[in-house]
Write an enzyme that holds these catalytic residues in place. Structure first.
Site, PDB file in Angstrom:
ATOM      1  N   PRO A  58      39.108  70.688 -13.497  1.00 31.45           N
ATOM      2  CG  PRO A  58      40.803  71.800 -14.637  1.00 31.45           C
ATOM      3  CD  PRO A  58      40.526  70.544 -13.865  1.00 31.45           C
ATOM      4  CD  GLU A  61      48.648  68.641 -19.260  1.00 36.39           C
ATOM      5  OE1 GLU A  61      49.463  69.436 -18.770  1.00 36.39           O
ATOM      6  OE2 GLU A  61      47.563  68.998 -19.759  1.00 36.39           O
ATOM      7  NE  ARG A  91      31.070  79.089   6.452  1.00 36.92           N
ATOM      8  CZ  ARG A  91      29.797  79.457   6.256  1.00 36.92           C
ATOM      9  NH1 ARG A  91      29.052  78.798   5.390  1.00 36.92           N
ATOM     10  NH2 ARG A  91      29.266  80.431   6.935  1.00 36.92           N
ATOM     11  CG  ASP A 110      21.137  79.229  11.155  1.00 35.92           C
ATOM     12  OD1 ASP A 110      21.120  79.143  12.368  1.00 35.92           O
ATOM     13  OD2 ASP A 110      21.676  78.415  10.377  1.00 35.92           O
TER      14      ASP A 110
HETATM   15  C1  LIG Z   1      40.069  63.253 -13.241  1.00 32.05           C
HETATM   16  O1  LIG Z   1      40.560  64.425 -12.582  1.00 32.05           O
HETATM   17  C2  LIG Z   1      41.865  64.769 -12.784  1.00 32.05           C
HETATM   18  O2  LIG Z   1      42.563  64.151 -13.542  1.00 32.05           O
HETATM   19  C3  LIG Z   1      42.336  65.956 -12.000  1.00 32.05           C
HETATM   20  O3  LIG Z   1      43.554  66.431 -12.566  1.00 32.05           O
HETATM   21  C4  LIG Z   1      43.896  67.750 -12.401  1.00 32.05           C
HETATM   22  C5  LIG Z   1      44.882  68.284 -13.210  1.00 32.05           C
HETATM   23  C6  LIG Z   1      45.239  69.619 -13.059  1.00 32.05           C
HETATM   24  C7  LIG Z   1      44.644  70.424 -12.103  1.00 32.05           C
HETATM   25  C8  LIG Z   1      43.670  69.869 -11.292  1.00 32.05           C
HETATM   26  C9  LIG Z   1      43.068  70.698 -10.217  1.00 32.05           C
HETATM   27  O4  LIG Z   1      41.757  71.096 -10.444  1.00 32.05           O
HETATM   28  C10 LIG Z   1      41.580  72.336 -11.066  1.00 32.05           C
HETATM   29  O5  LIG Z   1      42.470  72.908 -11.666  1.00 32.05           O
HETATM   30  C11 LIG Z   1      40.224  72.882 -10.943  1.00 32.05           C
HETATM   31  C12 LIG Z   1      39.197  72.342 -10.210  1.00 32.05           C
HETATM   32  N1  LIG Z   1      38.119  73.163 -10.375  1.00 32.05           N
HETATM   33  N2  LIG Z   1      38.449  74.174 -11.191  1.00 32.05           N
HETATM   34  C13 LIG Z   1      39.742  74.019 -11.556  1.00 32.05           C
HETATM   35  C14 LIG Z   1      43.286  68.524 -11.424  1.00 32.05           C
END
Ligand SMILES: COC(=O)COc1cccc(COC(=O)c2cn[nH]c2)c1
Length: 254
Positions: free
Chosen positions: A96, A123, A165, A180
């Site tokens: 996120p 998290e 795709r 296209d």
């Molecule tokens: C450094 O990156 C991380 O630690 C990734 O960790 C997490 C934790 C919880 C959920 C997610 C999945 O991504 C989304 O929720 C997300 C992506 N786009 N919109 C929502 C990923």
């Protein structure tokens, strides 16, 4: 293109066996490999998470399994593989807190020989994992939207489908023709208007007569007008951006 996906839920990616992507894999256009992060744990419970330093709710994914997994997956490519010798993958981490994923960014990713996806859960992944990976490969934190999923798997499916795709040979002729037309001229950056197919009348609803007229100029003008209406209604900010772009393409009458 080679794609590696590291996840604690490999079964989540069964859909990548189906349809266009399944066919592209069978045809050798796409080489998608799934890896269970727990393969790189060494304790009895295959532990991948722990409590966050500094306190707070939830759990954080431990760095050690990720470090070993990325060493194994994103280290030296095997000779003769889809990614050329000495190739370095681009690490994509759906989160996120990433930068926005757009069609334009999908196009750029589709030109990469090798992508590795890290599917975070809980998290998040200990931040040192991306910092360590960045020492030997480009790392992109990507957001597919302003909401929180339970993990990166769904976002990875979205990104893999959008990117795949665009690869030559993945879409059939019909679909690629549609793609296209959006790449060209005045329809770019506008939402697609209504589409219709047979029958011409269905439950007392008629197909707009212009589409049956055979007048291709009139059809194009009608379609652009409908795209403008749809964009003005659903995404007015796209129209403002287009206007600020100097009306590029909007004033064309072809
Ligand atoms: C450094 O990156 C991380 O630690 C990734 O960790 C997490 C934790 C919880 C959920 C997610 C999945 O991504 C989304 O929720 C997300 C992506 N786009 N919109 C929502 C990923």
């Amino acid at each position: 293109m080679r794609i590696d996906i590291i996840t604690i839920f490999p079964d989540y990616f069964a859909p990548l066996e189906l349809s266009l992507i399944g066919k592209a894999r069978a045809a050798g256009i796409l080489d998608i490999r799934l890896h269970d992060l727990r393969s790189w744990t060494h304790d009895r419970h295959n532990t991948v998470d722990d409590t966050p330093y500094g306190g707070g709710p939830g759990m954080v994914m431990k760095p050690e399994p990720w470090g070993e997994a990325l060493d194994a997956v994103a280290g030296a490519p095997e000779p003769g593989g889809a990614a050329g010798p000495g190739a370095v993958p681009r690490l994509v981490v759906p989160t996120p807190s990433g930068t926005p994923f757009t069609q334009e960014r999908a196009k750029r990713l589709s030109e990469e020989p090798w992508l590795v996806f890290a599917c975070g859960r809980y998290e998040g992944i200990d931040s040192r994992v991306a910092a360590d990976a960045a020492r030997r490969m480009p790392v992109e934190e990507v957001s597919i939207g302003d909401y929180v999923l339970a993990g990166g798997e769904s976002a990875t499916l979205v990104i893999v489908e959008t990117v795949s795709r665009l690869l030559p040979g993945v879409l059939g002729n019909a679909e690629s023709a549609v793609q296209d037309s959006f790449a060209a001229g005045a329809m770019e950056n506008l939402l697609e208007g209504p589409v219709f197919t047979k029958p011409a009348r269905w439950r007392d609803l008629e197909v707009p007569p212009v589409l049956l007229s055979g007048d291709h100029g009139a059809v194009d003008r009608w379609r652009r007008h409908e795209a403008l209406r749809k964009t003005a209604r659903n995404r007015p900010e796209l129209l403002r951006a287009l206007a600020e772009g100097g009306m590029a393409g909007l004033d064309r009458t072809d």
